[in-house]
Design an enzyme around this catalytic site. Structure first.
Site, short mmCIF file in Angstrom:
data_model
loop_
_atom_site.label_atom_id
_atom_site.label_comp_id
_atom_site.label_asym_id
_atom_site.label_seq_id
_atom_site.Cartn_x
_atom_site.Cartn_y
_atom_site.Cartn_z
N SER A 13 2.16 -9.18 10.61
CA SER A 13 3.06 -10.08 11.35
C SER A 13 3.74 -9.36 12.52
O SER A 13 3.98 -9.97 13.57
CB SER A 13 4.10 -10.70 10.41
OG SER A 13 5.04 -9.76 9.98
N ARG A 95 -0.38 4.37 5.43
CA ARG A 95 -1.04 5.64 5.14
C ARG A 95 -0.16 6.77 5.64
O ARG A 95 0.41 6.68 6.74
CB ARG A 95 -2.39 5.74 5.86
CG ARG A 95 -3.40 4.70 5.48
CD ARG A 95 -4.03 4.96 4.14
NE ARG A 95 -4.59 6.29 4.00
CZ ARG A 95 -4.90 6.84 2.82
NH1 ARG A 95 -4.67 6.18 1.70
NH2 ARG A 95 -5.42 8.04 2.76
N ILE A 96 -0.06 7.83 4.85
CA ILE A 96 0.62 9.03 5.32
C ILE A 96 -0.34 9.78 6.23
O ILE A 96 -1.53 9.94 5.88
CB ILE A 96 1.07 9.91 4.13
CG1 ILE A 96 2.18 9.17 3.38
CG2 ILE A 96 1.54 11.28 4.60
CD1 ILE A 96 2.64 9.86 2.11
N HIS A 113 9.99 1.06 10.34
CA HIS A 113 10.29 1.36 8.94
C HIS A 113 11.41 0.43 8.47
O HIS A 113 12.46 0.33 9.14
CB HIS A 113 10.72 2.81 8.79
CG HIS A 113 11.02 3.17 7.37
ND1 HIS A 113 10.03 3.40 6.45
CD2 HIS A 113 12.20 3.30 6.72
CE1 HIS A 113 10.59 3.66 5.27
NE2 HIS A 113 11.90 3.61 5.41
N THR A 176 12.57 -10.69 9.87
CA THR A 176 12.90 -11.48 11.07
C THR A 176 13.44 -10.57 12.17
O THR A 176 13.17 -10.78 13.35
CB THR A 176 13.92 -12.61 10.78
OG1 THR A 176 15.14 -12.02 10.36
CG2 THR A 176 13.42 -13.58 9.72
N GLU A 178 12.67 -7.29 12.37
CA GLU A 178 11.54 -6.45 12.82
C GLU A 178 10.86 -7.12 14.01
O GLU A 178 10.49 -6.46 14.99
CB GLU A 178 10.55 -6.26 11.67
CG GLU A 178 11.14 -5.54 10.47
CD GLU A 178 10.09 -5.11 9.45
OE1 GLU A 178 8.95 -4.84 9.83
OE2 GLU A 178 10.44 -5.04 8.25
C1 GAR Z 1 6.93 -4.37 7.51
O1 GAR Z 1 8.07 -4.78 6.78
C2 GAR Z 1 7.07 -2.92 7.93
O2 GAR Z 1 8.37 -2.56 8.27
C3 GAR Z 1 6.62 -2.22 6.67
O3 GAR Z 1 5.53 -2.97 6.20
C4 GAR Z 1 5.70 -4.33 6.58
C5 GAR Z 1 4.45 -4.79 7.30
O4 GAR Z 1 4.51 -6.15 7.58
N1 GAR Z 1 6.27 -0.86 6.93
C6 GAR Z 1 6.44 0.13 6.06
O5 GAR Z 1 6.91 -0.03 4.94
C7 GAR Z 1 6.01 1.49 6.55
N2 GAR Z 1 6.34 2.50 5.60
P1 GAR Z 1 3.49 -6.82 8.61
O6 GAR Z 1 2.09 -6.37 8.19
O7 GAR Z 1 3.67 -8.29 8.40
O8 GAR Z 1 3.85 -6.36 9.99
#
Ligand code: GAR
Length: 193
Positions: A13, A95-96, A113, A176, A178
């Site tokens: 998203s 992935r790290i 994050h 929201t 993000e």
């Molecule tokens: C998001 O909430 C992002 O912040 C998180 O994964 C989700 C991906 O959502 N990222 C992490 O946790 C990184 N460690 P999306 O695929 O809908 O963008």
């Protein structure tokens, strides 16, 4: 052209919001910037279909097919570099990354994050914020450095933690935000390139 390459692992998203913002704001004409490719380590990531529909090049590189993290990262970097990226955007890429990979993209690799860094690096950020009794949570966009979730902060947004919140309700509220700050951070970077 300033090529943006976005890495995802799932729904994508954040990636979709960046793609839509770039289209709506005409980043190509205004900043000479475009989303050139979307790459996933999960071949079935839902976000790949969206990117394909938008006419964006997509690639799937299954990390399980590689014997080591180094081997996967080397192939990932080769795949990314075919798109000559000015900026590599991690958007839910779970992935790290190896230090060699991070060094290769030094200064042009960013991540989102779901916490107010430096609090709650790593996984399960929302549950940990609730368990800690936090009254506020949020999201951070940061430069990626060798240490996980520690690079220089580029942008943040704050949301309240409400009584009765679960990890899911808090995650939805954070998401929201993000979608507000990630396109904003990417825009600021491509403008400055
Ligand atoms: C998001 O909430 C992002 O912040 C998180 O994964 C989700 C991906 O959502 N990222 C992490 O946790 C990184 N460690 P999306 O695929 O809908 O963008």
């Amino acid at each position: 052209m300033k090529n943006i390459v976005i890495l995802i692992s799932g729904g994508g998203s954040n990636m979709a919001t960046i793609v839509r913002t770039a289209q709506q704001e005409h980043w190509e004409q205004r900043y000479g910037a475009r989303v050139a490719a979307v790459i996933s380590n999960k071949p079935d990531a839902a976000g790949l279909a969206f990117a394909r529909e938008q006419g964006i090049a997509t690639e799937a590189l299954d990390h399980k097919a590689f014997a080591s993290r180094e081997a996967f990262d080397a192939e990932l970097a080769a795949t990314i570099d075919r798109h000559q990226p000015a900026l590599v955007v991690l958007a839910g890429f779970m992935r790290i990354l190896t230090p060699g990979f991070v060094a290769h993209y030094a200064g042009r690799l960013i991540n989102i994050h779901p916490s107010l860094l430096p609090a709650f690096t790593g996984l399960h950020t929302h549950q940990r914020a609730i368990d800690a009794g936090c009254k506020f949570a949020g999201v951070t966009v940061h430069q990626v450095t060798a240490e996980l979730d520690v690079g220089p902060i580029l942008d943040q947004a704050v949301v309240p933690v409400l009584p009765g919140d679960t990890a899911e309700t808090l995650a939805a509220r954070v998401l929201t935000q993000e979608h507000v700050i990630y396109p904003r951070a990417v825009r600021a970077l491509v403008q400055a390139l």
